[in-house]
Design a protein around this motif. Structure first.
Motif, PDB file in Angstrom:
ATOM      1  N   ALA A   1       0.850  -1.191   0.000  1.00 50.10           N
ATOM      2  CA  ALA A   1       0.000   0.000   0.000  1.00 50.10           C
ATOM      3  C   ALA A   1       0.886   1.242   0.000  1.00 50.10           C
ATOM      4  O   ALA A   1       2.121   1.151   0.081  1.00 50.10           O
ATOM      5  N   MET A   2       0.222   2.389  -0.095  1.00 46.86           N
ATOM      6  CA  MET A   2       0.909   3.673  -0.014  1.00 46.86           C
ATOM      7  C   MET A   2       0.214   4.520   1.043  1.00 46.86           C
ATOM      8  O   MET A   2      -1.014   4.465   1.188  1.00 46.86           O
ATOM      9  N   VAL A   3       1.003   5.284   1.806  1.00 49.18           N
ATOM     10  CA  VAL A   3       0.442   6.145   2.844  1.00 49.18           C
ATOM     11  C   VAL A   3      -0.235   7.335   2.160  1.00 49.18           C
ATOM     12  O   VAL A   3       0.418   8.186   1.558  1.00 49.18           O
ATOM     13  N   GLU A   4      -1.550   7.375   2.265  1.00 47.42           N
ATOM     14  CA  GLU A   4      -2.319   8.433   1.612  1.00 47.42           C
ATOM     15  C   GLU A   4      -2.526   9.637   2.525  1.00 47.42           C
ATOM     16  O   GLU A   4      -2.506  10.783   2.075  1.00 47.42           O
ATOM     17  N   ALA A   5      -2.720   9.380   3.829  1.00 40.68           N
ATOM     18  CA  ALA A   5      -2.955  10.494   4.760  1.00 40.68           C
ATOM     19  C   ALA A   5      -2.520  10.081   6.156  1.00 40.68           C
ATOM     20  O   ALA A   5      -2.616   8.908   6.542  1.00 40.68           O
ATOM     21  N   ILE A   6      -2.016  11.056   6.922  1.00 41.27           N
ATOM     22  CA  ILE A   6      -1.669  10.872   8.335  1.00 41.27           C
ATOM     23  C   ILE A   6      -2.602  11.752   9.149  1.00 41.27           C
ATOM     24  O   ILE A   6      -2.633  12.969   8.982  1.00 41.27           O
ATOM     25  N   HIS A   7      -3.393  11.134  10.024  1.00 38.46           N
ATOM     26  CA  HIS A   7      -4.419  11.866  10.768  1.00 38.46           C
ATOM     27  C   HIS A   7      -3.989  12.214  12.193  1.00 38.46           C
ATOM     28  O   HIS A   7      -4.492  13.175  12.766  1.00 38.46           O
ATOM     29  N   VAL A   8      -3.086  11.427  12.770  1.00 37.45           N
ATOM     30  CA  VAL A   8      -2.703  11.608  14.172  1.00 37.45           C
ATOM     31  C   VAL A   8      -1.194  11.488  14.277  1.00 37.45           C
ATOM     32  O   VAL A   8      -0.574  10.661  13.585  1.00 37.45           O
ATOM     33  N   TYR A   9      -0.597  12.300  15.154  1.00 33.61           N
ATOM     34  CA  TYR A   9       0.852  12.292  15.355  1.00 33.61           C
ATOM     35  C   TYR A   9       1.185  11.885  16.791  1.00 33.61           C
ATOM     36  O   TYR A   9       0.319  11.962  17.686  1.00 33.61           O
ATOM     37  N   PRO A  10       2.433  11.427  17.046  1.00 36.86           N
ATOM     38  CA  PRO A  10       2.813  10.948  18.391  1.00 36.86           C
ATOM     39  C   PRO A  10       2.533  11.981  19.471  1.00 36.86           C
ATOM     40  O   PRO A  10       2.699  13.187  19.274  1.00 36.86           O
TER      41      PRO A  10
ATOM     42  N   THR B   1      -9.965   5.444  16.731  1.00 38.33           N
ATOM     43  CA  THR B   1      -9.328   6.592  16.079  1.00 38.33           C
ATOM     44  C   THR B   1      -8.516   6.136  14.863  1.00 38.33           C
ATOM     45  O   THR B   1      -7.689   5.230  14.959  1.00 38.33           O
ATOM     46  N   VAL B   2      -8.770   6.769  13.710  1.00 34.22           N
ATOM     47  CA  VAL B   2      -8.018   6.453  12.492  1.00 34.22           C
ATOM     48  C   VAL B   2      -6.699   7.226  12.523  1.00 34.22           C
ATOM     49  O   VAL B   2      -6.691   8.455  12.603  1.00 34.22           O
ATOM     50  N   ILE B   3      -5.604   6.502  12.467  1.00 35.96           N
ATOM     51  CA  ILE B   3      -4.276   7.116  12.532  1.00 35.96           C
ATOM     52  C   ILE B   3      -3.719   7.345  11.132  1.00 35.96           C
ATOM     53  O   ILE B   3      -3.191   8.416  10.835  1.00 35.96           O
ATOM     54  N   LEU B   4      -3.848   6.353  10.258  1.00 35.01           N
ATOM     55  CA  LEU B   4      -3.320   6.451   8.896  1.00 35.01           C
ATOM     56  C   LEU B   4      -4.376   5.982   7.905  1.00 35.01           C
ATOM     57  O   LEU B   4      -5.177   5.086   8.213  1.00 35.01           O
ATOM     58  N   SER B   5      -4.356   6.572   6.714  1.00 34.73           N
ATOM     59  CA  SER B   5      -5.159   6.086   5.598  1.00 34.73           C
ATOM     60  C   SER B   5      -4.194   5.603   4.521  1.00 34.73           C
ATOM     61  O   SER B   5      -3.342   6.366   4.049  1.00 34.73           O
ATOM     62  N   LEU B   6      -4.347   4.317   4.139  1.00 34.45           N
ATOM     63  CA  LEU B   6      -3.518   3.737   3.095  1.00 34.45           C
ATOM     64  C   LEU B   6      -4.370   3.529   1.849  1.00 34.45           C
ATOM     65  O   LEU B   6      -5.605   3.451   1.919  1.00 34.45           O
TER      66      LEU B   6
END
Length: 425
Positions: free
Chosen positions: A83-92, A100-105
């Motif tokens: 897959a490819m990282v499409e979006a990052i919703h949450v950071y450390p 909670t959605v952290i990444l969208s692939l």
């Protein structure tokens, strides 16, 4: 006769005697001064020394270490397909819930596989429904045939019954009656056969339905797998807590099993202390402990107990895991640097002093014992026992209340006495 020369010769011995006597007097004075300086005790200022008193109390033996707070529950987030990282919703550092959605692939092939699986499932469901309709039609047809045969049988039975009464009167011939009985018998056999065919048809339909349902279950399972794989492109936290690490970047191409992020609980915590190997050997499971989080404005020490001792030694140190049983301060969070100690045992009514310089556990040393009245200190052999923090146990050589100099006076140990000069007020 020369009188002057005679007088000069007679005064010469007297001058020598005076000179010798003077030299002797000066020498004696120097010797006396040297003896006085040698015999007098050496003086040291009290302000330059560390002086401690011997105390007696229960001696808590602590084994100290340093480490970090860790989450009791952690979840490593990975991907199951390319897959490819499409979006990052949450950071450390962000608190998250399990949904909670952290990444969208994104994976176009997975979307295609899901569409194919959905279409195959729909076709299989249609095939099953068509089969059910056909089976119902066949059953109805067989039941209709059975009903007709039963009706024919009843008619034949009525005819035979009527002819049985008319044959005695000669109205019906015996041949016709026998034909009617034969017709009844044939129809009874046909009804039995039709019932068997109907039962066999129902059994055959049941077996076919089982096969179709198994095929349908396979298609449903395949669709669920593809749907789950598609849903897995939305990387969720899975547990309530805090996002502790994010290991990918926007647009990054991922292979299956890539470590994406780490989520850990932020309320259920444990402590990990690094202890020297020689000290760790004294620690056992369930020993009481305390952890210091250095929280400002409130009690920063948390009660704990030993739950695990790591068998691996790294750089001469062992990791000790503690379960935090006390109330956590507000600053407690995963990866917080901490200090702590384990209480290995308590020695009741032990004599202790502050730790002298260069002193070691279970050894002997010469310390100067101070007389507070005369301000004189004499070297005394002291036997040490257990060491803990900045305290050490005394086994012999001093009593409660006596004062010992714990500064390094090794270069004065050849002296019998040292005078301690007190500061004037």
């Amino acid at each position: 006769m020369d009188i002057d020369s005679t007088l000069a010769r007679s005064n010469k011995p007297t001058s020598r005697k005076k000179l010798i006597i003077g030299l002797l007097i000066i020498g004696c004075g120097l010797i006396a001064f040297a003896l006085q300086q040698w015999l007098a005790p050496h003086s040291l200022a009290a302000s330059q020394l560390q002086i401690t008193s011997v105390t007696q109390a229960d001696f808590v033996v602590k084994i100290r270490g340093f480490g970090r707070l860790k989450s009791k529950h952690q979840r490593y987030l990975t991907n199951t397909d390319t897959a490819m990282v499409e979006a990052i919703h949450v950071y450390p550092g962000t608190r998250v819930s399990k949904d909670t959605v952290i990444l969208s692939l994104v994976n176009p092939l997975q979307a295609q596989r899901l569409s194919v699986a959905r279409l195959e499932l729909a076709r299989q469901k249609a095939s099953v429904n068509e089969q059910i309709i056909n089976q119902k039609s066949q059953l109805l047809e067989r039941q209709a045939n059975l009903t007709i045969l039963k009706s024919d049988l009843e008619s034949a039975q009525l005819r035979a019954e009527a002819e049985s009464k008319l044959i005695e009167q000669g109205i019906v011939s015996s041949l016709d009656y026998k034909r009617s009985l034969l017709t009844v018998k044939q129809l009874e056999q046909r009804v039995d056969i039709e019932k068997q065919r109907l039962t066999q048809l129902a059994d055959m339909h049941h077996e076919r339905s089982k096969i179709q349902q198994e095929l349908l279950s396979q298609f449903e399972l395949n669709y669920q797998v593809q749907q789950q794989a598609f849903n897995d492109l939305q990387i969720t936290a899975g547990i309530d807590g805090m996002l502790q690490a994010l290991n990918v970047e926007l647009g990054q191409n991922l292979t299956p099993g890539t470590r994406l992020a780490v989520v850990g609980s932020d309320t259920a915590l444990k402590a990990e202390l690094s202890i020297q190997q020689s000290e760790a050997e004294k620690i056992a499971l369930n020993m009481p402990a305390k952890v210091n989080t250095f929280s400002a404005g409130e009690s920063s020490e948390v009660l704990a107990k030993v739950t695990r001792i790591d068998p691996i030694v790294s750089d001469g140190r062992v990791m000790i895991e503690l379960d935090l049983t006390g109330t956590l301060p507000a600053n407690a969070r995963p990866d917080l640097s901490i200090e702590g100690y384990v209480i290995s045992h308590i020695i009741p009514n032990a004599l202790t002093i502050n730790l002298p310089i260069k002193a070691q556990a279970n050894s002997n040393a010469m310390l100067f014992k101070l007389n507070p009245t005369t301000h004189l200190a004499h070297p005394t052999k002291i036997e040490f026992g257990t060491l803990s923090d900045n305290k050490i146990q005394l086994l012999s050589g001093a009593k409660v209340g006596e004062q010992l100099i714990i500064s390094d006076l090794s270069k004065w140990q050849h002296l019998a006495t040292i005078k301690i000069e007190q500061e004037s007020l």
